[in-house]
Design a protein around this motif. Structure first.
Motif, PDB file in Angstrom:
ATOM      1  N   PRO A 161       2.007  14.719 -99.584  1.00 29.75           N
ATOM      2  CA  PRO A 161       2.612  13.893 -98.040  1.00 29.75           C
ATOM      3  C   PRO A 161       2.026  14.522 -96.888  1.00 29.75           C
ATOM      4  O   PRO A 161       0.924  15.623 -97.400  1.00 29.75           O
ATOM      5  CB  PRO A 161       3.960  14.887 -98.024  1.00 29.75           C
ATOM      6  CG  PRO A 161       3.852  16.372 -98.848  1.00 29.75           C
ATOM      7  CD  PRO A 161       2.617  15.749-100.225  1.00 29.75           C
TER       8      PRO A 161
ATOM      9  N   GLU B   2      11.174   5.058-104.019  1.00 28.06           N
ATOM     10  CA  GLU B   2      10.679   5.249-105.139  1.00 28.06           C
ATOM     11  C   GLU B   2      11.494   5.779-106.269  1.00 28.06           C
ATOM     12  O   GLU B   2      13.041   5.376-105.986  1.00 28.06           O
ATOM     13  CB  GLU B   2      10.253   7.052-105.199  1.00 28.06           C
ATOM     14  CG  GLU B   2       8.946   7.458-104.541  1.00 28.06           C
ATOM     15  CD  GLU B   2       7.641   6.994-105.028  1.00 28.06           C
ATOM     16  OE1 GLU B   2       7.562   6.064-106.019  1.00 28.06           O
ATOM     17  OE2 GLU B   2       6.770   7.053-104.244  1.00 28.06           O
TER      18      GLU B   2
ATOM     19  N   SER C  25      13.033   6.516-110.263  1.00 31.70           N
ATOM     20  CA  SER C  25      13.200   7.501-110.661  1.00 31.70           C
ATOM     21  C   SER C  25      12.264   7.096-111.705  1.00 31.70           C
ATOM     22  O   SER C  25      11.272   5.758-112.342  1.00 31.70           O
ATOM     23  CB  SER C  25      14.392   7.527-111.735  1.00 31.70           C
ATOM     24  OG  SER C  25      14.741   6.612-112.524  1.00 31.70           O
TER      25      SER C  25
ATOM     26  N   ALA D 167      13.683  12.678 -96.922  1.00 32.38           N
ATOM     27  CA  ALA D 167      14.689  12.116 -98.172  1.00 32.38           C
ATOM     28  C   ALA D 167      14.656  11.393 -98.953  1.00 32.38           C
ATOM     29  O   ALA D 167      14.837  10.631-100.039  1.00 32.38           O
ATOM     30  CB  ALA D 167      14.740  13.711 -98.662  1.00 32.38           C
TER      31      ALA D 167
ATOM     32  N   THR E 193      12.681   8.248 -99.379  1.00 27.54           N
ATOM     33  CA  THR E 193      11.978   8.732-100.032  1.00 27.54           C
ATOM     34  C   THR E 193      12.133   7.962-101.400  1.00 27.54           C
ATOM     35  O   THR E 193      11.868   7.063-102.439  1.00 27.54           O
ATOM     36  CB  THR E 193      11.061   9.759-100.568  1.00 27.54           C
ATOM     37  OG1 THR E 193      10.288   9.837 -99.474  1.00 27.54           O
ATOM     38  CG2 THR E 193      10.275  10.070-101.810  1.00 27.54           C
ATOM     39  N   LEU E 194      13.666   8.090-100.906  1.00 27.02           N
ATOM     40  CA  LEU E 194      15.100   7.688-102.411  1.00 27.02           C
ATOM     41  C   LEU E 194      14.753   6.810-102.623  1.00 27.02           C
ATOM     42  O   LEU E 194      14.722   5.810-103.693  1.00 27.02           O
ATOM     43  CB  LEU E 194      16.070   8.404-102.496  1.00 27.02           C
ATOM     44  CG  LEU E 194      16.176   9.912-102.806  1.00 27.02           C
ATOM     45  CD1 LEU E 194      17.257  10.890-102.586  1.00 27.02           C
ATOM     46  CD2 LEU E 194      15.366  10.619-104.265  1.00 27.02           C
TER      47      LEU E 194
ATOM     48  N   GLU F  19      -0.861   6.815-109.327  1.00 29.81           N
ATOM     49  CA  GLU F  19      -0.763   8.043-108.331  1.00 29.81           C
ATOM     50  C   GLU F  19      -2.301   7.920-107.598  1.00 29.81           C
ATOM     51  O   GLU F  19      -3.027   8.605-107.505  1.00 29.81           O
ATOM     52  CB  GLU F  19      -0.269   9.447-108.550  1.00 29.81           C
ATOM     53  CG  GLU F  19       1.227   9.755-109.151  1.00 29.81           C
ATOM     54  CD  GLU F  19       1.770  10.890-108.720  1.00 29.81           C
ATOM     55  OE1 GLU F  19       3.434  10.868-109.171  1.00 29.81           O
ATOM     56  OE2 GLU F  19       0.784  11.635-108.961  1.00 29.81           O
TER      57      GLU F  19
ATOM     58  N   THR G 242       6.623  10.190-103.242  1.00 33.98           N
ATOM     59  CA  THR G 242       6.976  12.085-104.328  1.00 33.98           C
ATOM     60  C   THR G 242       5.224  11.970-105.343  1.00 33.98           C
ATOM     61  O   THR G 242       5.291  13.135-105.486  1.00 33.98           O
ATOM     62  CB  THR G 242       6.937  11.590-104.835  1.00 33.98           C
ATOM     63  OG1 THR G 242       7.231  10.267-106.091  1.00 33.98           O
ATOM     64  CG2 THR G 242       9.178  11.309-105.033  1.00 33.98           C
TER      65      THR G 242
END
Length: 587
Positions: A206, A277, A279, A270, A273-274, A368, A241
């Motif tokens: 981040p 992204e 799970s 947050a 980001t959810l 990543e 993330t």
């Protein structure tokens, strides 16, 4: 609000009086500190109310008091509390005069009021302010959460955040484009921050930077804004993330963020980001599903592929799509063998990704990896474009390459083409033949092959078309070649291959060795005769020799090679060999 000198003076239990600096009582107080040192400045941080009894200073010496007060002001002390009735019954005129001259608020502390009572009052006020900030932050978090899960999603979240900050907010996608802003005018402001967003996206997450608001480079991580005429203060926060940035949140305010505002921004980061992204379990499931759909299509089972795709990829298979194959070639890329199409017996690809109508993006092929990875960059660009228009795209890594299914004429294919043009523009040329001796390409040297429009039943043919276009892109030094362009231009650039050059050299070696002895120019004579389609007089005239001489030379060519020039296949091979060696010599 934090405690101020005015709030302390109004405190009924302290009974403080103002002796100087009445116009500066609204200054916030960070702490109350007691010090009897003649020079307490080395122990000050700024923002303190300093409490003294004057035991160790000559408070009635004008010169000393002038120096003393001047140093306190320079250290950021916001007020001086003087104990009355301890060493001095009243504030010495020298101290009062110095305080008035420097504009430092001077507060009289009566004998019954202990310094610790002032310290407790400041501490209690600071704690109450922090509690209010935390409470407001939690309330903002609840409001932002309700907005995020509502029908409008990120758009409503940005509107709530902007209202809470009394400023503006904007959201950028993985490609750096503005996808939402609040209020509406903020989209224009956000668009001017593209360079700063790119700078943030190039860093591993981040990460955050501050631009505008009078920030100067090197100041506590702040960086100067591109538009220095804009006075607002903008914070850019990366979303995601992993180390790769999936998006950027920008918030603009007229002043640095307070504690409550900071809680709200962190909550928004947050929540956003959810939404960007997935799970890991869901992402892995989609990866396997995407790989299975592609293998079924390539195996000639479109009905099964459509049944497995369901609502996730089903819309992609209901209209013509394009098949795209992309890779970063290794050394000697022009001579690489084409990959075999993934089959039903293959293992599931390591990654697959989709951009759905909900505007979210799934996992990408590079996991990543760093944002500078050209394959990952291509995925981000295509997924972001698809998400903005509600398209579905299927991205499946296959070893060191990508296979993409995208709607024909859609935003994802258009974004890919625009990206290729931009990269080739940075290279400074649209066609750059690859040097055979060059090292493995790096950076943005991505090559892409794009098929013609196809449907599910013709997916295997589309894959072959994309493979062919990819091969041509490698040989022509182009980033993107469409299947329609494969037949365009000359076939000669396709001869720029080490294997072809080796074949040509071997085929003509005996003739070159003959010519090297000085016994005739058979290679030049063969080239002239073939270029004139076997016309003896025209070829002899080009060479400046008699036609009988040319006939003799061609018989020698047949004798040395052991092959007949009456055979059209032999003439074709010799002509291509001559062109291949000529191309290699000119290169």
């Amino acid at each position: 609000m934090p405690p101020t000198l005015a709030s302390l003076v109004r405190h009924p239990g302290l009974k403080l009086s103002v002796l100087a600096g009445e116009d500066r009582l609204e200054t916030p107080v960070r702490w109350a500190h007691v010090s009897e040192l003649a020079d307490p400045v080395p122990y000050m941080e700024g923002g303190e109310l300093l409490l003294i009894t004057a035991m160790q200073i000559e408070a009635d010496d004008p010169e000393e008091m002038s120096r003393y007060v001047r140093r306190l002001v320079g250290a950021g002390v916001v007020g001086l509390g003087f104990a009355l009735g301890v060493k001095y019954a009243e504030v010495p005129p020298a101290l009062a005069a110095a305080a008035k001259e420097e504009g430092l608020p001077l507060i009289g502390v009566p004998r019954p009021t202990p310094f610790i009572a002032i310290s407790k009052a400041v501490s209690a006020a600071i704690a109450a302010d922090q509690y209010r900030a935390v409470t407001a932050g939690f309330e903002a978090q609840r409001e932002l959460t309700r907005a995020a899960i509502g029908a409008e999603g990120p758009t409503a979240l940005l509107a709530r955040l902007a209202a809470h900050l009394d400023g503006w907010a904007a959201l950028y996608d993985a490609s750096g484009s503005v996808v939402a802003a609040a209020p509406d005018w903020a989209a224009r402001r956000a668009a001017r921050l593209t360079a700063d967003v790119e700078r943030l996206r190039s860093r591993p997450g981040p990460a955050s930077i501050v631009v505008g608001g009078g920030c100067t480079a090197g100041a506590a991580g702040a960086e100067p804004a591109e538009d220095s005429a804009v006075a607002d203060r903008v914070e850019l926060q990366s979303l995601g993330t992993g180390r790769r940035t999936r998006g950027v949140l920008a918030v603009g305010t007229g002043a640095p963020l307070g504690t409550a505002e900071r809680y709200a921004v962190h909550s928004a980061v947050a929540l956003l980001t959810l939404t960007t992204e997935r799970s890991r379990a869901l992402q892995d499931a989609e990866q396997r599903l995407g790989g299975a759909v592609l293998r079924m299509l390539l195996a000639g089972e479109p009905d099964h592929a459509r049944a497995v795709a369901g609502r996730l990829y089903g819309g992609l298979l209901d209209a013509p799509f394009r098949m795209l194959v992309a890779e970063v070639p290794s050394g000697g890329g022009a001579g690489q063998q084409p990959h075999a199409a993934p089959s039903a017996a293959d293992e599931a690809p390591t990654e697959a990704a989709t951009a759905t109508t909900a505007g979210t993006s799934a996992g990408t092929a590079a996991g990543e990896a760093e944002a500078c990875d050209p394959l990952a960059t291509l995925i981000d660009i295509m997924e972001a474009a698809a998400a903005r228009t509600g398209e579905s795209v299927l991205v499946v890594p296959d070893g060191g390459r990508l296979i993409v299914l995208a709607p024909d004429g859609g935003a994802a294919v258009t974004a890919c083409a625009e990206h290729a043009r931009a990269v080739e523009g940075r290279r400074g040329t649209k066609a750059r033949p690859r040097d055979r001796t060059a090292a493995a390409p790096s950076g943005d040297e991505l090559v892409i092959g794009l098929s013609a429009p196809a449907g599910p039943i013709a997916a295997a043919a589309a894959y072959r078309q994309a493979e062919q276009a990819l091969s041509v892109a490698r040989r022509r030094g182009r980033m993107l070649v469409e299947h329609e362009q494969v037949a365009a231009g000359s076939v000669l650039p396709l001869l720029a291959d080490d294997a072809v050059r080796a074949f040509a050299d071997g085929m003509l070696r005996a003739l070159h060795e003959h010519d090297a002895t000085g016994r005739g120019d058979l290679v030049a004579s063969l080239r002239a005769w073939l270029s004139r389609h076997g016309q003896w007089d025209a070829a002899a005239a080009d060479l400046g020799v008699h036609r009988h001489t040319l006939r003799y030379r061609m018989r020698r060519v047949e004798e040395i090679l052991g092959r007949s020039l009456d055979d059209p296949d032999v003439r074709m091979e010799l002509w291509l060999a001559l062109k291949a060696t000529a191309s290699g010599t000119s290169a």
